[in-house]
Design a protein around this motif. Structure first.
Motif, PDB file in Angstrom:
ATOM      1  N   ILE A 104       0.863  -1.177   0.000  1.00 32.72           N
ATOM      2  CA  ILE A 104       0.000   0.000   0.000  1.00 32.72           C
ATOM      3  C   ILE A 104       0.901   1.228   0.000  1.00 32.72           C
ATOM      4  O   ILE A 104       1.716   1.410   0.905  1.00 32.72           O
ATOM      5  CB  ILE A 104      -0.945  -0.002   1.214  1.00 32.72           C
ATOM      6  N   ASP A 105       0.780   2.041  -1.025  1.00 28.19           N
ATOM      7  CA  ASP A 105       1.681   3.172  -1.230  1.00 28.19           C
ATOM      8  C   ASP A 105       1.200   4.407  -0.470  1.00 28.19           C
ATOM      9  O   ASP A 105       0.207   5.036  -0.855  1.00 28.19           O
ATOM     10  CB  ASP A 105       1.794   3.480  -2.720  1.00 28.19           C
ATOM     11  N   ASP A 123      -5.821   3.914  -2.212  1.00 26.16           N
ATOM     12  CA  ASP A 123      -4.677   3.266  -2.866  1.00 26.16           C
ATOM     13  C   ASP A 123      -5.052   1.894  -3.408  1.00 26.16           C
ATOM     14  O   ASP A 123      -4.583   1.513  -4.492  1.00 26.16           O
ATOM     15  CB  ASP A 123      -3.504   3.147  -1.899  1.00 26.16           C
ATOM     16  N   LEU A 124      -5.878   1.147  -2.698  1.00 21.93           N
ATOM     17  CA  LEU A 124      -6.319  -0.160  -3.186  1.00 21.93           C
ATOM     18  C   LEU A 124      -7.136  -0.012  -4.467  1.00 21.93           C
ATOM     19  O   LEU A 124      -7.009  -0.813  -5.400  1.00 21.93           O
ATOM     20  CB  LEU A 124      -7.133  -0.878  -2.113  1.00 21.93           C
ATOM     21  N   LYS A 126      -6.769   2.348  -6.637  1.00 26.48           N
ATOM     22  CA  LYS A 126      -5.828   2.756  -7.675  1.00 26.48           C
ATOM     23  C   LYS A 126      -4.991   1.580  -8.177  1.00 26.48           C
ATOM     24  O   LYS A 126      -4.779   1.430  -9.389  1.00 26.48           O
ATOM     25  CB  LYS A 126      -4.923   3.854  -7.123  1.00 26.48           C
ATOM     26  N   SER A 127      -4.493   0.750  -7.231  1.00 26.74           N
ATOM     27  CA  SER A 127      -3.560  -0.318  -7.600  1.00 26.74           C
ATOM     28  C   SER A 127      -4.246  -1.593  -8.048  1.00 26.74           C
ATOM     29  O   SER A 127      -3.665  -2.403  -8.780  1.00 26.74           O
ATOM     30  CB  SER A 127      -2.650  -0.636  -6.416  1.00 26.74           C
ATOM     31  N   ALA A 129      -4.942  -3.963  -6.002  1.00 24.82           N
ATOM     32  CA  ALA A 129      -4.611  -5.005  -5.017  1.00 24.82           C
ATOM     33  C   ALA A 129      -5.832  -5.270  -4.140  1.00 24.82           C
ATOM     34  O   ALA A 129      -6.647  -4.375  -3.891  1.00 24.82           O
ATOM     35  CB  ALA A 129      -3.429  -4.570  -4.169  1.00 24.82           C
ATOM     36  N   PRO A 226       5.897  -4.482  -6.651  1.00 25.30           N
ATOM     37  CA  PRO A 226       4.617  -4.055  -7.227  1.00 25.30           C
ATOM     38  C   PRO A 226       3.545  -4.097  -6.149  1.00 25.30           C
ATOM     39  O   PRO A 226       3.799  -4.590  -5.034  1.00 25.30           O
ATOM     40  CB  PRO A 226       4.368  -5.114  -8.306  1.00 25.30           C
ATOM     41  N   PRO A 227       2.336  -3.629  -6.442  1.00 29.21           N
ATOM     42  CA  PRO A 227       1.279  -3.669  -5.431  1.00 29.21           C
ATOM     43  C   PRO A 227       0.906  -5.076  -4.973  1.00 29.21           C
ATOM     44  O   PRO A 227       0.465  -5.261  -3.831  1.00 29.21           O
ATOM     45  CB  PRO A 227       0.093  -2.992  -6.134  1.00 29.21           C
ATOM     46  N   SER A 228       1.072  -6.081  -5.838  1.00 30.16           N
ATOM     47  CA  SER A 228       0.730  -7.460  -5.473  1.00 30.16           C
ATOM     48  C   SER A 228       1.471  -8.407  -6.420  1.00 30.16           C
ATOM     49  O   SER A 228       2.253  -7.978  -7.257  1.00 30.16           O
ATOM     50  CB  SER A 228      -0.787  -7.682  -5.559  1.00 30.16           C
TER      51      SER A 228
END
Length: 255
Positions: A104-105, A123-124, A126-127, A129, A226-228
């Motif tokens: 999580i960025d 953020d979730l 957006k990504s 994940a 990466p996010p996931s």
């Protein structure tokens, strides 16, 4: 092909660290073991193998369990968790410490700007994940390369609500790439005195009074992830009765 990204700090002496974080390592060269081999083991020098100069050895002196990349046990936060004795680090099931990872960025968060549920949800979205039970959540703040007193006294931090939100969705283990999981300690203390609010200090840690969870601090290299799409392994030293332990934390990509 297996690829592994190291998320752990090197255990070493760093004079820029605050005094309570400094780790002393005594390195003993090969030839310093000759006396031990001759008089304790009982092997005379004439029977030393060819080109054998002895063995190297090292000693870590005065390293606290929170001094480098580590994972906190529930015992660190409180003696009890929801009415039951809190687990020490040697009591943590190893199954909790290996699982799918999510980043999580939160690197856009300013110093002393607390991480909220809305921040995590945004953020979730957006990504892409996804949070699900058993995953290991890594909070990227971008503070892992800060040196000196700023490392301790600056940064963002998790709110009580954001921490609970993750736990309520089945997250047992989470971590952050800055000195502490909460906002900086001195900042929290100052704000608590300024507002006379006894609920401000150490609010993310103290979620552990109600929920059994663990978090890592002082992670590095989260910007390489990466996010996931990777797994995380977090295996701490098995220290009897300890509140935390240094850990070699890695991200594993199995292509």
């Amino acid at each position: 092909m297996l690829r592994i990204v190291d998320l752990s700090k090197t255990i070493e002496y760093n004079k820029k660290d605050p005094w309570f974080m400094r780790i002393k390592i005594k390195n003993k060269p090969h030839n310093k073991s000759k006396f031990l081999i001759r008089f304790f083991v009982g092997l005379p020098a004439r029977l030393f193998p060819s080109k054998f100069r002895g063995w190297a050895d090292d000693k870590i002196i005065g390293m606290g369990v929170h001094s480098t990349t580590h994972i906190d046990a529930p015992w660190h936060y409180s003696e009890m968790v929801n009415g039951k004795k809190a687990k020490t680090i040697d009591e943590i099931p190893l199954e909790w410490l290996y699982g799918e990872g999510i980043v999580i960025d939160m690197s856009h968060k300013a110093d002393f700007d607390i991480i909220t549920v809305d921040d995590i949800q945004a953020d979730l979205m957006k990504s892409g994940a996804e949070i699900s039970p058993g995953k290991i959540v890594l909070i990227k703040t971008g503070r892992s390369n800060i040196q000196g007193e700023d490392y301790v006294n600056k940064g963002t931090g998790m709110s009580k609500e954001a921490t609970e939100w993750l736990i309520e969705r089945g997250i047992k283990v989470m971590g952050i790439d800055q000195w502490g999981f909460d906002l900086p300690l001195r900042y929290m203390a100052a704000k608590a005195k300024e507002t006379s609010d006894p609920e401000l200090f150490w609010q993310a840690h103290l979620v552990g009074q109600k929920y059994e969870y663990l978090h890592m601090e002082q992670l590095v290299n989260l910007e390489a992830l990466p996010p996931s799409g990777f797994k995380v392994a977090v295996f701490p030293l098995k220290i009897k009765g300890a509140s935390a332990a240094p850990a070699r934390v890695v991200a594993i990509f199995d292509n």
